[in-house]
Design an enzyme around this catalytic site. Structure first.
Site, mmCIF file in Angstrom:
data_model
loop_
_atom_site.group_PDB
_atom_site.id
_atom_site.type_symbol
_atom_site.label_atom_id
_atom_site.label_comp_id
_atom_site.label_asym_id
_atom_site.label_seq_id
_atom_site.Cartn_x
_atom_site.Cartn_y
_atom_site.Cartn_z
ATOM 1 N N TYR A 40 -5.089 9.539 1.554
ATOM 2 C CA TYR A 40 -4.815 8.143 1.927
ATOM 3 C C TYR A 40 -6.135 7.402 2.175
ATOM 4 C CZ TYR A 40 -3.446 4.229 4.969
ATOM 5 O OH TYR A 40 -3.298 2.988 5.537
ATOM 6 N N ALA A 66 0.848 -1.195 0.000
ATOM 7 C CA ALA A 66 0.000 0.000 0.000
ATOM 8 C C ALA A 66 0.876 1.235 0.000
ATOM 9 C CB ALA A 66 -0.890 0.011 1.253
ATOM 10 N N ASP A 84 -8.702 2.452 9.329
ATOM 11 C CA ASP A 84 -9.668 3.259 10.093
ATOM 12 C C ASP A 84 -9.778 4.676 9.519
ATOM 13 O OD1 ASP A 84 -6.977 3.624 10.890
ATOM 14 O OD2 ASP A 84 -7.579 4.537 12.789
#
Ligand SMILES: NC(=O)c1ccc[n+]([C@@H]2O[C@H](COP(=O)([O-])OP(=O)(O)OC[C@H]3O[C@@H](n4cnc5c(N)ncnc54)[C@H](OP(=O)(O)O)[C@@H]3O)[C@@H](O)[C@H]2O)c1
Length: 293
Positions: A130, A65, A107
């Site tokens: 992000y 990622a 989250d």
């Protein structure tokens, strides 16, 4: 596809979570097949497919990622390439090979306006590049809908093998007598070896869909830093400050504690509290000695 327990772990050679996953898989009787940049470019769909076929992989884990949250604000295209386009390619490969894919999200897909733990059913509303690109990655995977797809949102990772918030704090605390740490963001700190073990458990339960998975409990960055410094026996004072006093490029959620009920329902397991993971990290992984005061 063979019925053997072999898992390709993208990011497994160098990633914070990827490394922990390889260890947890091995301990659970799987053969972990870590893939890093030196093996092949994960965007090379043909190579990924051939690699999975050659090794008769029965699962794929994707931990690759774009994780530099602030940098992503000025680098949307690259963040999107890694956090949306790459999961899409991996999802298509998993569907073609009919193997479960375990993919990780964050989250930071939430805006933090809630004041009770976020469930997978809560509506995401990311406020950073992000978070937006990670959410786009989740969505594209659910559109592809490969069999056995697991998307796991996790948070605030610390653990062995790579620099992380806790290791940075301990390093600074050795050199300074005071550290200022943000105290108005609350989340779920997560010990990567626990997350890895629980991810394997979830995969083995046969569950699919969207899950929240982190360590139990909650903390502010300031509480996490203070607990780590206390365990390490360092004499550094931790001063709570607000996010406004520590300006960052990306907006972070004020509150992003994740609700773990769906995971517990699927597996019968409850993740350990983050404080227990922190003790293992400080005393076992970092090799610091327990002290009495
Ligand atoms: N860290 C956290 O606090 C946190 C919180 C919530 C969710 N998550 C999610 O959890 C997952 C794992 O995070 P992590 O902290 O373990 O990530 P990480 O340590 O930053 O690892 C990312 C991995 O991706 C690889 N990678 C990055 N760019 C690449 C590229 N262009 N080509 C090939 N490989 C590339 C890195 O390889 P190199 O080492 O070679 O660069 C590394 O192995 C991610 O999906 C992340 O969004 C993390």
């Amino acid at each position: 596809m063979s019925g053997g327990k072999r898992a390709v772990v993208l990011g497994g050679r160098s990633g914070l979570l990827g490394r922990a996953l390889c260890e947890a898989l091995t301990a659970a009787g799987w053969e972990a097949l870590p893939v890093g940049r030196s093996d092949f470019d994960p965007f090379d769909q043909g190579k990924l497919r051939d690699h999975c076929r050659e090794h008769e992989a029965s699962a794929i884990f994707n931990t690759v990622a774009y994780t530099a949250v602030d940098k992503a604000e000025d680098d949307r295209d690259e963040a999107c390439r890694l956090n949306r386009n790459l999961p899409r390619l991996i999802g298509l490969t998993a569907r073609e090979l009919a193997v479960p894919l375990v993919h990780y999200s964050t989250d930071f897909v939430f805006d933090g306006r809630k004041d009770a733990p976020y469930t997978p059913e809560d509506k995401p509303s990311p406020e950073s590049v992000y978070g937006q690109t990670k959410l786009a990655g989740e969505q594209v995977l659910f559109e592809i809908d490969s069999p056995g797809l697991l998307v796991i949102r996790t948070s605030w990772l610390f653990g062995p093998g790579k620099e992380n918030f806790v290791s940075k704090i301990l390093h600074l605390a050795k050199e300074r007598d005071k550290l200022s740490v943000v105290a108005d963001q609350t989340g779920s700190p997560t010990y990567t070896p626990d997350l890895a073990v629980n991810s394997v458990l979830l995969l083995e339960s046969g569950a699919s869909g969207l899950f929240h998975l982190c360590s139990s409990g909650k903390a502010t960055w300031c509480e996490l830093a203070a607990e780590a410094i206390k365990l390490a026996g360092l004499r550094c004072r931790v001063e709570p400050i607000t996010s406004a006093e520590w300006p960052a490029k990306a907006k972070r959620p004020r509150y992003s504690v994740l609700d773990l009920d769906k995971f517990t329902h699927a597996t019968g397991a409850t993740p350990r509290p983050w404080e227990q993971g922190l003790r293992d990290y400080v005393f076992r992984d970092l090799g610091l000695t327990e002290h009495d005061d």
